[in-house]
Design a protein around this motif. Sequence first.
Motif, mmCIF file in Angstrom:
data_model
loop_
_atom_site.group_PDB
_atom_site.id
_atom_site.type_symbol
_atom_site.label_atom_id
_atom_site.label_comp_id
_atom_site.label_asym_id
_atom_site.label_seq_id
_atom_site.Cartn_x
_atom_site.Cartn_y
_atom_site.Cartn_z
ATOM 1 N N LEU A 79 110.662 29.573 -36.220
ATOM 2 C CA LEU A 79 112.084 29.306 -36.057
ATOM 3 C C LEU A 79 112.855 29.614 -37.352
ATOM 4 C CD1 LEU A 79 111.858 25.978 -34.069
ATOM 5 C CD2 LEU A 79 112.681 28.166 -33.201
ATOM 6 N N GLN A 80 112.279 29.220 -38.491
ATOM 7 C CA GLN A 80 112.936 29.479 -39.773
ATOM 8 C C GLN A 80 113.148 30.958 -40.015
ATOM 9 O OE1 GLN A 80 110.108 27.473 -42.318
ATOM 10 N NE2 GLN A 80 111.417 25.681 -42.541
ATOM 11 N N HIS A 81 112.210 31.774 -39.551
ATOM 12 C CA HIS A 81 112.275 33.213 -39.794
ATOM 13 C C HIS A 81 112.849 33.989 -38.616
ATOM 14 C CE1 HIS A 81 110.262 32.848 -43.605
ATOM 15 N NE2 HIS A 81 109.372 32.045 -43.041
ATOM 16 N N GLY A 82 113.309 33.279 -37.592
ATOM 17 C CA GLY A 82 113.959 33.922 -36.461
ATOM 18 C C GLY A 82 113.036 34.741 -35.591
ATOM 19 N N THR A 130 89.917 8.013 -47.174
ATOM 20 C CA THR A 130 90.196 9.413 -47.513
ATOM 21 C C THR A 130 90.729 10.192 -46.322
ATOM 22 O OG1 THR A 130 88.447 9.339 -49.175
ATOM 23 C CG2 THR A 130 89.184 11.519 -48.470
ATOM 24 N N ILE A 131 90.048 10.122 -45.203
ATOM 25 C CA ILE A 131 90.448 10.893 -44.026
ATOM 26 C C ILE A 131 91.805 10.436 -43.509
ATOM 27 C CG2 ILE A 131 89.861 11.409 -41.620
ATOM 28 C CD1 ILE A 131 86.895 11.363 -42.538
ATOM 29 N N GLN A 132 92.037 9.145 -43.467
ATOM 30 C CA GLN A 132 93.323 8.623 -43.018
ATOM 31 C C GLN A 132 94.435 9.033 -43.979
ATOM 32 O OE1 GLN A 132 92.065 4.589 -42.933
ATOM 33 N NE2 GLN A 132 91.185 4.745 -40.877
ATOM 34 N N SER A 133 94.149 9.022 -45.268
ATOM 35 C CA SER A 133 95.143 9.435 -46.269
ATOM 36 C C SER A 133 95.497 10.909 -46.113
ATOM 37 C CB SER A 133 94.620 9.167 -47.684
ATOM 38 O OG SER A 133 94.453 7.779 -47.887
ATOM 39 N N GLU A 134 94.484 11.734 -45.863
ATOM 40 C CA GLU A 134 94.735 13.163 -45.635
ATOM 41 C C GLU A 134 95.593 13.374 -44.386
ATOM 42 O OE1 GLU A 134 91.161 15.858 -47.325
ATOM 43 O OE2 GLU A 134 90.580 14.490 -45.713
ATOM 44 N N LYS A 135 95.314 12.630 -43.334
ATOM 45 C CA LYS A 135 96.099 12.768 -42.106
ATOM 46 C C LYS A 135 97.545 12.320 -42.324
ATOM 47 C CE LYS A 135 92.626 12.726 -38.554
ATOM 48 N NZ LYS A 135 92.407 12.400 -37.163
ATOM 49 N N MET A 136 97.730 11.267 -43.096
ATOM 50 C CA MET A 136 99.083 10.827 -43.406
ATOM 51 C C MET A 136 99.823 11.909 -44.195
ATOM 52 S SD MET A 136 98.307 6.794 -44.258
ATOM 53 C CE MET A 136 99.703 6.601 -45.315
ATOM 54 N N PHE A 137 99.135 12.536 -45.129
ATOM 55 C CA PHE A 137 99.730 13.615 -45.917
ATOM 56 C C PHE A 137 100.109 14.795 -45.023
ATOM 57 C CE2 PHE A 137 99.291 17.623 -48.233
ATOM 58 C CZ PHE A 137 100.214 17.422 -49.255
ATOM 59 N N GLU A 138 99.203 15.202 -44.134
ATOM 60 C CA GLU A 138 99.487 16.324 -43.229
ATOM 61 C C GLU A 138 100.679 16.018 -42.331
ATOM 62 O OE1 GLU A 138 95.911 17.106 -41.032
ATOM 63 O OE2 GLU A 138 94.952 18.132 -42.720
ATOM 64 N N LEU A 139 100.765 14.791 -41.842
ATOM 65 C CA LEU A 139 101.894 14.402 -40.995
ATOM 66 C C LEU A 139 103.190 14.400 -41.806
ATOM 67 C CD1 LEU A 139 102.636 13.569 -38.118
ATOM 68 C CD2 LEU A 139 102.202 11.194 -38.781
ATOM 69 N N ALA A 140 103.109 13.916 -43.041
ATOM 70 C CA ALA A 140 104.293 13.925 -43.919
ATOM 71 C C ALA A 140 104.737 15.359 -44.217
ATOM 72 C CB ALA A 140 103.995 13.168 -45.210
ATOM 73 N N GLU A 141 103.770 16.286 -44.379
ATOM 74 C CA GLU A 141 104.115 17.707 -44.576
ATOM 75 C C GLU A 141 104.893 18.244 -43.381
ATOM 76 O OE1 GLU A 141 101.092 20.332 -47.228
ATOM 77 O OE2 GLU A 141 100.334 19.707 -45.276
ATOM 78 N N LEU A 142 104.407 17.938 -42.181
ATOM 79 C CA LEU A 142 105.092 18.390 -40.971
ATOM 80 C C LEU A 142 106.508 17.832 -40.928
ATOM 81 C CD1 LEU A 142 105.120 19.729 -38.122
ATOM 82 C CD2 LEU A 142 104.330 17.501 -37.260
ATOM 83 N N TYR A 143 106.647 16.532 -41.190
ATOM 84 C CA TYR A 143 107.971 15.914 -41.125
ATOM 85 C C TYR A 143 108.898 16.457 -42.211
ATOM 86 C CZ TYR A 143 107.497 12.892 -37.148
ATOM 87 O OH TYR A 143 107.390 12.444 -35.854
ATOM 88 N N ALA A 144 108.393 16.711 -43.407
ATOM 89 C CA ALA A 144 109.226 17.281 -44.470
ATOM 90 C C ALA A 144 109.727 18.663 -44.055
ATOM 91 C CB ALA A 144 108.436 17.363 -45.775
ATOM 92 N N MET A 145 108.835 19.469 -43.497
ATOM 93 C CA MET A 145 109.202 20.813 -43.051
ATOM 94 C C MET A 145 110.208 20.741 -41.900
ATOM 95 S SD MET A 145 106.673 23.729 -41.497
ATOM 96 C CE MET A 145 105.936 24.243 -43.024
ATOM 97 N N GLY A 146 109.941 19.897 -40.928
ATOM 98 C CA GLY A 146 110.818 19.771 -39.762
ATOM 99 C C GLY A 146 112.187 19.221 -40.106
ATOM 100 N N ILE A 147 112.230 18.217 -40.967
ATOM 101 C CA ILE A 147 113.511 17.619 -41.356
ATOM 102 C C ILE A 147 114.333 18.607 -42.167
ATOM 103 C CG2 ILE A 147 114.577 15.806 -42.757
ATOM 104 C CD1 ILE A 147 112.179 14.003 -41.836
ATOM 105 N N ALA A 148 113.667 19.398 -43.007
ATOM 106 C CA ALA A 148 114.381 20.403 -43.798
ATOM 107 C C ALA A 148 115.056 21.425 -42.879
ATOM 108 C CB ALA A 148 113.423 21.107 -44.756
ATOM 109 N N TYR A 149 114.425 21.749 -41.755
ATOM 110 C CA TYR A 149 114.988 22.749 -40.846
ATOM 111 C C TYR A 149 115.978 22.142 -39.850
ATOM 112 C CZ TYR A 149 115.405 26.562 -37.542
ATOM 113 O OH TYR A 149 115.914 27.539 -36.724
#
Length: 153
Positions: free
Chosen positions: A147-150, A86-105
Amino acid sequence: MRKKASKVNVPAVASYGKAAFSVDSILNMEMGHFDEPLNRVETFREGLGKDAFESLKAVAGLDYNTLATVLEISAKTIQRKEVFDTIQSEKMFELAELYAMGIAYFGLEGFKNWMERPLFSIGNRKPLDLIDVSEGLDILKSEIMRLQHGIAI
């Protein structure tokens, strides 16, 4: 002297869709899988599989040792593990959230470069040095939102 008219092509309608790299795609899940909070809870309890890990590893471009540090297990264990807890899965999800946000920008390569460059706003640390702790991930997400909001640092 006569000025030459410039032609600007602007689409009549702006289209918004899912980003090319969403959390779902980064973790190799069906589109919309993580949209519902209760669905995320169940997924974390069941554990993300090896395919989700390998997909995250490929997108992030991180090695086993770095991801082992993030997930708080050994690199050898990661290579043997089929389903993460569970904890490892949550950390993978949080890291994927960061990468999705960063790649989008930044775009994929731009974000990878941003992650490896020391930033004044986080005490001249590399963003990669903060991904092993949830608070570090939150700081990095906040930096990207600024950065997204200047918002100046």
